[in-house]
Design an enzyme around this catalytic site. Structure first.
Site, PDB file in Angstrom:
ATOM      1  N   GLY A  55      -6.181   4.257 -20.265  1.00 46.85           N
ATOM      2  CA  GLY A  55      -6.887   3.687 -19.145  1.00 46.85           C
ATOM      3  C   GLY A  55      -6.444   4.788 -17.655  1.00 46.85           C
ATOM      4  N   LYS A 112     -11.122  -5.279 -16.422  1.00 50.45           N
ATOM      5  CA  LYS A 112     -11.422  -3.836 -15.901  1.00 50.45           C
ATOM      6  C   LYS A 112     -12.872  -3.404 -15.937  1.00 50.45           C
ATOM      7  CE  LYS A 112      -6.637  -2.373 -14.965  1.00 50.45           C
ATOM      8  NZ  LYS A 112      -5.392  -1.277 -14.614  1.00 50.45           N
ATOM      9  N   GLY A 122       6.974   6.397 -12.131  1.00 47.29           N
ATOM     10  CA  GLY A 122       6.350   5.494 -12.063  1.00 47.29           C
ATOM     11  C   GLY A 122       6.226   4.252 -10.597  1.00 47.29           C
ATOM     12  N   ARG A 178     -10.245   9.854 -28.035  1.00 49.76           N
ATOM     13  CA  ARG A 178     -10.526   8.934 -27.397  1.00 49.76           C
ATOM     14  C   ARG A 178      -9.638  10.311 -26.458  1.00 49.76           C
ATOM     15  NH1 ARG A 178      -6.175   4.918 -27.830  1.00 49.76           N
ATOM     16  NH2 ARG A 178      -7.536   3.843 -28.831  1.00 49.76           N
ATOM     17  N   ASP A 227      -5.789   2.938  -9.408  1.00 52.52           N
ATOM     18  CA  ASP A 227      -4.479   3.073  -9.822  1.00 52.52           C
ATOM     19  C   ASP A 227      -4.300   4.976  -9.867  1.00 52.52           C
ATOM     20  OD1 ASP A 227      -3.665   1.401 -11.777  1.00 52.52           O
ATOM     21  OD2 ASP A 227      -5.332   1.576 -12.801  1.00 52.52           O
TER      22      ASP A 227
HETATM   23  P1  NDP Z   1      -3.687   2.546 -23.195  1.00 52.23           P
HETATM   24  O1  NDP Z   1      -3.783   0.772 -24.229  1.00 52.23           O
HETATM   25  O2  NDP Z   1      -5.190   2.012 -22.305  1.00 52.23           O
HETATM   26  O3  NDP Z   1      -2.988   3.725 -23.081  1.00 52.23           O
HETATM   27  C1  NDP Z   1      -2.287   4.158 -24.099  1.00 52.23           C
HETATM   28  C2  NDP Z   1      -1.847   5.713 -24.168  1.00 52.23           C
HETATM   29  O4  NDP Z   1      -0.248   5.366 -24.472  1.00 52.23           O
HETATM   30  C3  NDP Z   1      -2.704   5.971 -25.713  1.00 52.23           C
HETATM   31  O5  NDP Z   1      -3.424   7.360 -25.208  1.00 52.23           O
HETATM   32  C4  NDP Z   1      -2.031   5.735 -26.431  1.00 52.23           C
HETATM   33  O6  NDP Z   1      -2.389   6.634 -27.666  1.00 52.23           O
HETATM   34  C5  NDP Z   1      -0.294   6.208 -26.119  1.00 52.23           C
HETATM   35  N1  NDP Z   1       0.772   6.254 -26.887  1.00 52.23           N
HETATM   36  C6  NDP Z   1       1.256   4.500 -26.730  1.00 52.23           C
HETATM   37  N2  NDP Z   1       1.376   4.960 -27.945  1.00 52.23           N
HETATM   38  C7  NDP Z   1       2.606   6.049 -28.418  1.00 52.23           C
HETATM   39  C8  NDP Z   1       3.130   7.291 -29.201  1.00 52.23           C
HETATM   40  N3  NDP Z   1       4.521   6.070 -29.188  1.00 52.23           N
HETATM   41  N4  NDP Z   1       2.907   8.090 -29.211  1.00 52.23           N
HETATM   42  C9  NDP Z   1       2.282   8.505 -28.394  1.00 52.23           C
HETATM   43  N5  NDP Z   1       1.023   7.757 -27.216  1.00 52.23           N
HETATM   44  C10 NDP Z   1       1.123   6.994 -26.843  1.00 52.23           C
HETATM   45  O7  NDP Z   1      -2.238   1.845 -21.914  1.00 52.23           O
HETATM   46  P2  NDP Z   1      -2.718   2.703 -20.248  1.00 52.23           P
HETATM   47  O8  NDP Z   1      -3.011   3.670 -19.877  1.00 52.23           O
HETATM   48  O9  NDP Z   1      -3.078   0.908 -20.045  1.00 52.23           O
HETATM   49  O10 NDP Z   1      -1.366   2.300 -20.127  1.00 52.23           O
HETATM   50  C11 NDP Z   1      -0.275   3.239 -20.322  1.00 52.23           C
HETATM   51  C12 NDP Z   1       0.584   3.093 -19.073  1.00 52.23           C
HETATM   52  O11 NDP Z   1       1.186   3.720 -18.140  1.00 52.23           O
HETATM   53  C13 NDP Z   1       1.686   1.730 -19.656  1.00 52.23           C
HETATM   54  O12 NDP Z   1       3.118   1.382 -19.625  1.00 52.23           O
HETATM   55  C14 NDP Z   1       1.350   1.133 -18.292  1.00 52.23           C
HETATM   56  O13 NDP Z   1       2.187  -0.049 -18.207  1.00 52.23           O
HETATM   57  C15 NDP Z   1       1.479   1.878 -17.301  1.00 52.23           C
HETATM   58  N6  NDP Z   1       0.873   2.040 -16.151  1.00 52.23           N
HETATM   59  C16 NDP Z   1       1.674   2.279 -15.323  1.00 52.23           C
HETATM   60  C17 NDP Z   1       1.203   1.909 -13.687  1.00 52.23           C
HETATM   61  C18 NDP Z   1       1.900   2.751 -11.945  1.00 52.23           C
HETATM   62  O14 NDP Z   1       0.719   2.408 -11.182  1.00 52.23           O
HETATM   63  N7  NDP Z   1       2.870   2.888 -12.232  1.00 52.23           N
HETATM   64  C19 NDP Z   1      -0.370   1.771 -13.764  1.00 52.23           C
HETATM   65  C20 NDP Z   1      -1.394   1.524 -14.983  1.00 52.23           C
HETATM   66  C21 NDP Z   1      -0.096   1.585 -15.850  1.00 52.23           C
HETATM   67  P3  NDP Z   1      -3.313   6.619 -28.678  1.00 52.23           P
HETATM   68  O15 NDP Z   1      -4.650   6.831 -28.014  1.00 52.23           O
HETATM   69  O16 NDP Z   1      -3.883   8.078 -29.760  1.00 52.23           O
HETATM   70  O17 NDP Z   1      -3.286   5.363 -29.321  1.00 52.23           O
END
Ligand code: NDP
Length: 284
Positions: A135, A73, A249, A161, A109
């Site tokens: 993301g 991406k 979602g 972040r 997105d």
């Molecule tokens: P990233 O890895 O870029 O970001 C993950 C985020 O989740 C970070 O902010 C991270 O926090 C947080 N996180 C992860 N685990 C925990 C936890 N246990 N408690 C609190 N915060 C947590 O992932 P993406 O943004 O790419 O994807 C996130 C979700 O969005 C996924 O489930 C993906 O499937 C979904 N998605 C859905 C789409 C749709 O069309 N419906 C499109 C794109 C994504 P930290 O920074 O603190 O680690």
């Protein structure tokens, strides 16, 4: 092999199966069929080291566009000729569009989320809480801000972040934004019109719940989840039980696909066809 000019190439770094085995690919091809478009949408696995060659190949073969997913991406940007407004602010591209001999990068997105939100809560002048700063959160925050949201609160465990995303919104859009470090159960402020879970909490884990005080979910507010598997996450079930409006979602995923098709073909596909196909392909 001769390839028609309307051939569509779906470039992905994460899927090795063909479109027939992939729910998103099935959804896109169903939309083409429904609108009598002789197009194809094909998943291909492209290792990071081959990205430049793959994009060159797409140009050479006259592809009308392609999606790209993690890890491409951000890396794909240097191989493109320009970016759409939100993709430039987000700093990531998931949809490439061939136009007038140029490859332009868009990000669908956040637009997908916005289209799914608008019928229940037009965002202009509203206040949002976004859980997460990855993301998906970044794309959603930028689109909400560009659509006129008044204030965004970014809640994230990782402070660097989270504060970077709030800073991006405050400096690159007209919306106000603040950051709250997520180190204890989060209490949604009464002023928020919507809570958006943009973390992966709940993905494939139907019992998991973001660390939010459930009694702070305000009656009548919108509670949205980016997680689409399961479709009815625990957060959405808890929200519905508290008279909130749940937004799943799957709507975001469907509208991303619809937006991409619109970019490539100029046709606004019937989102109901996309959703029904996706639900059938996912068995939900
Ligand atoms: P990233 O890895 O870029 O970001 C993950 C985020 O989740 C970070 O902010 C991270 O926090 C947080 N996180 C992860 N685990 C925990 C936890 N246990 N408690 C609190 N915060 C947590 O992932 P993406 O943004 O790419 O994807 C996130 C979700 O969005 C996924 O489930 C993906 O499937 C979904 N998605 C859905 C789409 C749709 O069309 N419906 C499109 C794109 C994504 P930290 O920074 O603190 O680690």
């Amino acid at each position: 092999m001769s390839i028609p000019a309307s051939f569509l190439h779906h470039l992905t770094g994460s899927m090795s199966e063909g479109a027939a085995g992939n729910p998103t690919g099935v959804m896109m091809e169903a939309a083409f069929a429904h609108h009598d478009l002789p197009w194809r949408y094909i998943n291909m696995e492209v290792p990071a080291a081959n990205l430049a060659e793959a994009v060159r190949g797409a140009r050479a073969m006259g592809f009308r566009g392609f999606n790209c997913s993690i890890p491409h991406k951000i890396a794909v940007i240097e191989h493109l000729d320009g970016l759409g407004r939100s993709a430039e602010i987000i700093g990531a591209v998931n949809c490439v569009v061939a136009r007038d001999g140029l490859l332009l990068g868009e990000n669908t997105d956040g637009v997908g989320f916005l289209r799914s939100l608008e019928p229940v809560l037009p965002p202009a002048g509203k206040e949002f809480v976004i859980l997460g700063a990855g993301g998906a959160a970044r794309a959603i925050a930028v689109e909400l801000a560009l659509a006129g949201a008044r204030h965004l609160t970014i809640v994230n465990r990782n402070a660097d972040r989270g504060s970077a995303l709030a800073h991006l919104i405050s400096t690159r859009t007209s919306a106000a934004a603040s950051f709250i470090e997520w180190n204890k159960p989060f209490r949604v402020p009464n002023s928020a019109h919507a809570l958006i879970n943009a973390t992966c909490v709940g993905l494939y884990r139907p019992n998991d719940l973001p660390d939010v005080e459930l009694d702070s979910l305000r009656d009548g507010s919108v509670v949205a989840d980016v997680v689409f598997n399961p479709v009815q996450t625990r957060l959405l079930k808890e929200a519905a039980a508290r008279a909130c409006t749940p937004l799943d979602g799957l709507g975001m995923l469907v509208n991303q696909g619809a937006t991409a098709i619109q970019h490539w073909t100029g046709i606004t596909p019937d989102a109901r066809v996309l959703r029904a196909t996706l639900e059938a392909a996912m068995g939900v």
